[in-house]
Design an enzyme around this catalytic site. Structure first.
Site, PDB file in Angstrom:
ATOM      1  N   ARG A   1      11.562  -2.141  11.245  1.00 32.18           N
ATOM      2  CA  ARG A   1      10.451  -1.724  12.112  1.00 32.18           C
ATOM      3  C   ARG A   1      10.259  -2.746  13.223  1.00 32.18           C
ATOM      4  O   ARG A   1      10.339  -3.949  12.971  1.00 32.18           O
ATOM      5  CB  ARG A   1       9.159  -1.613  11.295  1.00 32.18           C
ATOM      6  CG  ARG A   1       9.013  -0.303  10.579  1.00 32.18           C
ATOM      7  CD  ARG A   1       7.849  -0.281   9.624  1.00 32.18           C
ATOM      8  NE  ARG A   1       6.585  -0.778  10.169  1.00 32.18           N
ATOM      9  CZ  ARG A   1       5.425  -0.736   9.525  1.00 32.18           C
ATOM     10  NH1 ARG A   1       5.363  -0.203   8.316  1.00 32.18           N
ATOM     11  NH2 ARG A   1       4.331  -1.207  10.070  1.00 32.18           N
TER      12      ARG A   1
ATOM     13  N   ARG B   1      -9.216   0.728   9.125  1.00 28.84           N
ATOM     14  CA  ARG B   1      -8.846  -0.668   9.363  1.00 28.84           C
ATOM     15  C   ARG B   1      -9.910  -1.395  10.161  1.00 28.84           C
ATOM     16  O   ARG B   1      -9.785  -2.602  10.374  1.00 28.84           O
ATOM     17  CB  ARG B   1      -7.560  -0.715  10.160  1.00 28.84           C
ATOM     18  CG  ARG B   1      -6.273  -0.849   9.340  1.00 28.84           C
ATOM     19  CD  ARG B   1      -5.136  -0.799  10.336  1.00 28.84           C
ATOM     20  NE  ARG B   1      -3.925  -1.441   9.931  1.00 28.84           N
ATOM     21  CZ  ARG B   1      -2.883  -0.811   9.391  1.00 28.84           C
ATOM     22  NH1 ARG B   1      -2.958   0.459   9.093  1.00 28.84           N
ATOM     23  NH2 ARG B   1      -1.771  -1.475   9.133  1.00 28.84           N
TER      24      ARG B   1
ATOM     25  N   LYS C   1       0.826  -1.218   0.000  1.00 27.55           N
ATOM     26  CA  LYS C   1       0.000   0.000   0.000  1.00 27.55           C
ATOM     27  C   LYS C   1       0.860   1.266   0.000  1.00 27.55           C
ATOM     28  O   LYS C   1       0.599   2.187  -0.763  1.00 27.55           O
ATOM     29  CB  LYS C   1      -0.893   0.060   1.261  1.00 27.55           C
ATOM     30  CG  LYS C   1      -1.881  -1.072   1.397  1.00 27.55           C
ATOM     31  CD  LYS C   1      -2.784  -0.865   2.607  1.00 27.55           C
ATOM     32  CE  LYS C   1      -2.084  -0.886   3.951  1.00 27.55           C
ATOM     33  NZ  LYS C   1      -1.553  -2.190   4.349  1.00 27.55           N
TER      34      LYS C   1
ATOM     35  N   ARG D   1      11.884  -6.425   5.120  1.00 26.58           N
ATOM     36  CA  ARG D   1      11.770  -4.987   4.849  1.00 26.58           C
ATOM     37  C   ARG D   1      12.735  -4.189   5.731  1.00 26.58           C
ATOM     38  O   ARG D   1      12.893  -4.482   6.906  1.00 26.58           O
ATOM     39  CB  ARG D   1      10.331  -4.562   5.138  1.00 26.58           C
ATOM     40  CG  ARG D   1      10.044  -3.117   4.926  1.00 26.58           C
ATOM     41  CD  ARG D   1       8.579  -2.879   4.708  1.00 26.58           C
ATOM     42  NE  ARG D   1       7.739  -3.181   5.861  1.00 26.58           N
ATOM     43  CZ  ARG D   1       6.414  -3.039   5.847  1.00 26.58           C
ATOM     44  NH1 ARG D   1       5.793  -2.647   4.755  1.00 26.58           N
ATOM     45  NH2 ARG D   1       5.702  -3.327   6.916  1.00 26.58           N
TER      46      ARG D   1
ATOM     47  N   ARG E   1      -0.532  -9.094  13.277  1.00 25.56           N
ATOM     48  CA  ARG E   1      -1.077  -8.074  12.368  1.00 25.56           C
ATOM     49  C   ARG E   1      -1.976  -8.716  11.313  1.00 25.56           C
ATOM     50  O   ARG E   1      -3.015  -8.156  10.953  1.00 25.56           O
ATOM     51  CB  ARG E   1       0.080  -7.300  11.724  1.00 25.56           C
ATOM     52  CG  ARG E   1       0.799  -6.417  12.763  1.00 25.56           C
ATOM     53  CD  ARG E   1       2.166  -5.968  12.294  1.00 25.56           C
ATOM     54  NE  ARG E   1       2.107  -5.029  11.195  1.00 25.56           N
ATOM     55  CZ  ARG E   1       3.136  -4.758  10.398  1.00 25.56           C
ATOM     56  NH1 ARG E   1       4.297  -5.385  10.557  1.00 25.56           N
ATOM     57  NH2 ARG E   1       3.014  -3.891   9.437  1.00 25.56           N
TER      58      ARG E   1
HETATM   59  P1  AMP Z   1       1.199   0.386   8.946  1.00 30.24           P
HETATM   60  O1  AMP Z   1       2.429   1.186   8.705  1.00 30.24           O
HETATM   61  O2  AMP Z   1       0.014   0.863   8.163  1.00 30.24           O
HETATM   62  O3  AMP Z   1       1.430  -1.097   8.826  1.00 30.24           O
HETATM   63  O4  AMP Z   1       0.798   0.649  10.488  1.00 30.24           O
HETATM   64  C1  AMP Z   1       1.684   0.304  11.544  1.00 30.24           C
HETATM   65  C2  AMP Z   1       0.911   0.141  12.833  1.00 30.24           C
HETATM   66  O5  AMP Z   1       0.281   1.388  13.172  1.00 30.24           O
HETATM   67  C3  AMP Z   1      -0.229  -0.868  12.812  1.00 30.24           C
HETATM   68  O6  AMP Z   1       0.206  -2.195  13.034  1.00 30.24           O
HETATM   69  C4  AMP Z   1      -1.093  -0.359  13.956  1.00 30.24           C
HETATM   70  O7  AMP Z   1      -0.531  -0.661  15.227  1.00 30.24           O
HETATM   71  C5  AMP Z   1      -0.992   1.155  13.769  1.00 30.24           C
HETATM   72  N1  AMP Z   1      -2.039   1.669  12.852  1.00 30.24           N
HETATM   73  C6  AMP Z   1      -1.856   2.268  11.640  1.00 30.24           C
HETATM   74  N2  AMP Z   1      -3.032   2.626  11.108  1.00 30.24           N
HETATM   75  C7  AMP Z   1      -3.983   2.233  11.993  1.00 30.24           C
HETATM   76  C8  AMP Z   1      -5.408   2.294  12.002  1.00 30.24           C
HETATM   77  N3  AMP Z   1      -6.101   2.837  10.980  1.00 30.24           N
HETATM   78  N4  AMP Z   1      -6.052   1.787  13.086  1.00 30.24           N
HETATM   79  C9  AMP Z   1      -5.380   1.241  14.121  1.00 30.24           C
HETATM   80  N5  AMP Z   1      -4.051   1.138  14.172  1.00 30.24           N
HETATM   81  C10 AMP Z   1      -3.348   1.629  13.116  1.00 30.24           C
END
Ligand code: AMP
Length: 212
Positions: free
Chosen positions: A160, A94, A19, A128, A171
């Site tokens: 990360r 989400r 994404k 990654r 996740r």
């Molecule tokens: P991402 O970089 O999109 O994979 O997000 C990393 C982490 O941020 C996720 O595993 C969640 O802990 C948190 N996070 C990001 N976006 C959301 C969301 N819309 N709702 C809840 N947690 C989020």
């Protein structure tokens, strides 16, 4: 609804589906604002803001940050220039409460569902590596020229904290239980387009542009 209303596009898909990579390309092509809630949260954690302090524990465990915090964060972003120039949402919504809050404030034109089999996801995520400036590498598929160093900035790359195998499973579990219903919700509105997310990022970008 006015004809010149700014367009809203959601990029949805499991963690590691690409994404963020595709959102960056789309931003360049379309000039839309790229709103990545993961990037916003990581910046908040780094800066030690109140949101960052509250979100850190959830993120480190591969859990979702509570809806009330996420909805407030998104509303703040949408109140800025994003809403007038068109926006790409990456990582939001989400959960169903997030989708309902979003629908109450903006119209979503398209939801691009980037589909990657779970078997491929783990390798993609655990390999990654990130640079502090946001450039993304993969140890096998797109390694930097010098081991552990960003080609563009010379910064040391890092992994990360939620990109480890155990966190990836948590996740993916959340994606199944919380995010799949969001895709079904937008399918009911007829705005979802599915895109095969396996292959070269440029090919996938071409597929996305073809359906937008
Ligand atoms: P991402 O970089 O999109 O994979 O997000 C990393 C982490 O941020 C996720 O595993 C969640 O802990 C948190 N996070 C990001 N976006 C959301 C969301 N819309 N709702 C809840 N947690 C989020």
């Amino acid at each position: 609804m006015s004809a010149d209303r700014a367009k809203g596009i959601i990029l949805i898909g499991a963690p590691g589906s690409g994404k963020g990579t595709q959102a960056k390309k789309l931003k360049e092509q379309l000039g839309y604002a790229h709103i990545s809630t993961g990037d916003l949260l990581r910046a908040a954690v780094k800066a030690g803001t109140e949101l960052g302090v509250k979100a850190k524990g959830f993120m480190d465990e591969g859990q979702l940050v509570p809806d009330d915090l996420m909805i407030a964060l998104l509303e703040e972003e949408l109140a800025g220039p994003a809403a007038s120039q068109g926006f790409l949402l990456d990582g939001f919504p989400r959960t169903m409460p997030q989708a309902q809050a979003l629908d109450a404030s903006v119209t979503i034109d398209k939801v691009v569902d980037i589909q990657v089999p779970f078997e491929l996801i783990e390798e993609r995520i655990t390999g990654r590596r990130m640079s502090p400036s946001g450039h993304v590498y993969h140890v096998k598929y797109s390694p930097p020229q010098a081991d552990g160093v960003c080609d563009k900035t010379g910064e040391a790359l890092y992994q990360r904290s939620d990109d480890t195998p155990q966190k990836v499973q948590a996740r993916l579990g959340k994606f199944d239980s919380e995010t799949r219903p969001v895709i079904a919700h937008y399918q009911g509105k007829g705005v979802v387009v599915g895109v095969d997310g396996v292959g070269d990022p440029d090919e996938i970008f071409t597929r996305i542009m073809a359906v937008l």
